[in-house]
Design an enzyme around this catalytic site. Sequence first.
Site, PDB file in Angstrom:
ATOM      1  N   ASP A   1       0.835  -1.395  -0.039  1.00  0.00           N
ATOM      2  CA  ASP A   1      -0.006  -0.056  -0.198  1.00  0.00           C
ATOM      3  C   ASP A   1       0.720   1.228  -0.020  1.00  0.00           C
ATOM      4  OD1 ASP A   1      -3.075  -1.049   1.178  1.00  0.00           O
ATOM      5  OD2 ASP A   1      -1.451  -2.367   1.856  1.00  0.00           O
TER       6      ASP A   1
ATOM      7  N   PHE B   1      -6.582 -12.161   0.579  1.00  0.00           N
ATOM      8  CA  PHE B   1      -6.670 -11.388   1.936  1.00  0.00           C
ATOM      9  C   PHE B   1      -7.971 -10.290   1.803  1.00  0.00           C
ATOM     10  CE2 PHE B   1      -5.522  -8.321   4.947  1.00  0.00           C
ATOM     11  CZ  PHE B   1      -5.696  -8.843   6.003  1.00  0.00           C
TER      12      PHE B   1
ATOM     13  N   HIS C   1       1.335  -6.120  -5.228  1.00  0.00           N
ATOM     14  CA  HIS C   1      -0.013  -6.326  -5.252  1.00  0.00           C
ATOM     15  C   HIS C   1      -0.727  -4.844  -5.676  1.00  0.00           C
ATOM     16  CE1 HIS C   1      -0.137 -10.259  -3.717  1.00  0.00           C
ATOM     17  NE2 HIS C   1       0.612  -9.849  -2.742  1.00  0.00           N
TER      18      HIS C   1
END
Length: 309
Positions: free
Chosen positions: A15, A165, A238
């Site tokens: 992130d 997740f 990701h």
Amino acid sequence: MKKPIIMDCDPGHDDALALLLAFASDELDVKAVTTVGGNQTSDKTLNNAMRVLSYAGITDVPVAPGASHPLIRELQIAPEVHGESGLEGPELPEPSFASFGKSAIELMEKVIMSSEEKITLVPTGPLTNIATLLLTIPESKDRIERISLMGGSAVGGNWTPAAEFNILVDPEAADLVFQSGIPITMCGLDVTHKAQIYDDEIEAIRSQGGKVSVMVAELLDFFAKFHKKLGFEGSPLHDPCAVAWLIKPELFTSKHLHVDIETKGEFTSGATVVDYRGVTGKDPNTDVVYDLERKAFIQLLMDSFKKYD
Ligand code: BDR
Ligand code: CA
């Protein structure tokens, strides 16, 4: 004209990289950052977002705290991936600015409803905040251009055999979002496991020398330890995929398909059920991203981190 976006995140190593990529982009205008409980508890993810932005000298964009728990479930966190703070690795300063005085939902409402242009949402954590926005401010839906998210997968999960997740943590929220009718780009494990960064590339980022590049390399050193234990050669980046798709969609390959969220399955709760063969007869609701030009993606990240020098 820059595309106005809101980053909704749970930093989290990847992130943090997604935030830095978005803020460095000439194509994107980050209007707000909202945080959510996910990789760590919501107090830590808020603090982490603000510490990363403070370190990078970004102190003029509002950052607001969001949901501490999924809509109806207990929160699951991921300290084995991201450590006790949620952002282990580099030494980061405490935030040098105050958070927005109101909630993530109030900040999103303010930005979305006052913007002349429709806003693109970029969620890189559980979808609790986005679902809550759609439930409580339904008029916001028509003012949202698209949701480019990291979550799900067409084939297999990473937290259970079936679920990724972010979707696993709050499947009810994901169900609301995928059924909303808002155009969705799903950067799931199908693409993000191909978006790996390798050791020599981490060293190349470190040797760029700027303080952001060095900090990113330290984040990636920590992130790599977990993935090596799992048998990965590199670390899947990701969350930056959801941002990079907005900056350079030509680097990615996707199919427009229908996606349902499993909320009840005994073994499959949180699965993104992708109708590859059109057997449901339901209209496609999602651009399912499944491949990318990996080297060009890594170059985009490197160039973006260099801009902070
Ligand atoms: C997702 O889960 C989190 O640990 C990462 O930040 C990413 O958003 C990958 O499954
Ligand atoms: Ca995340």
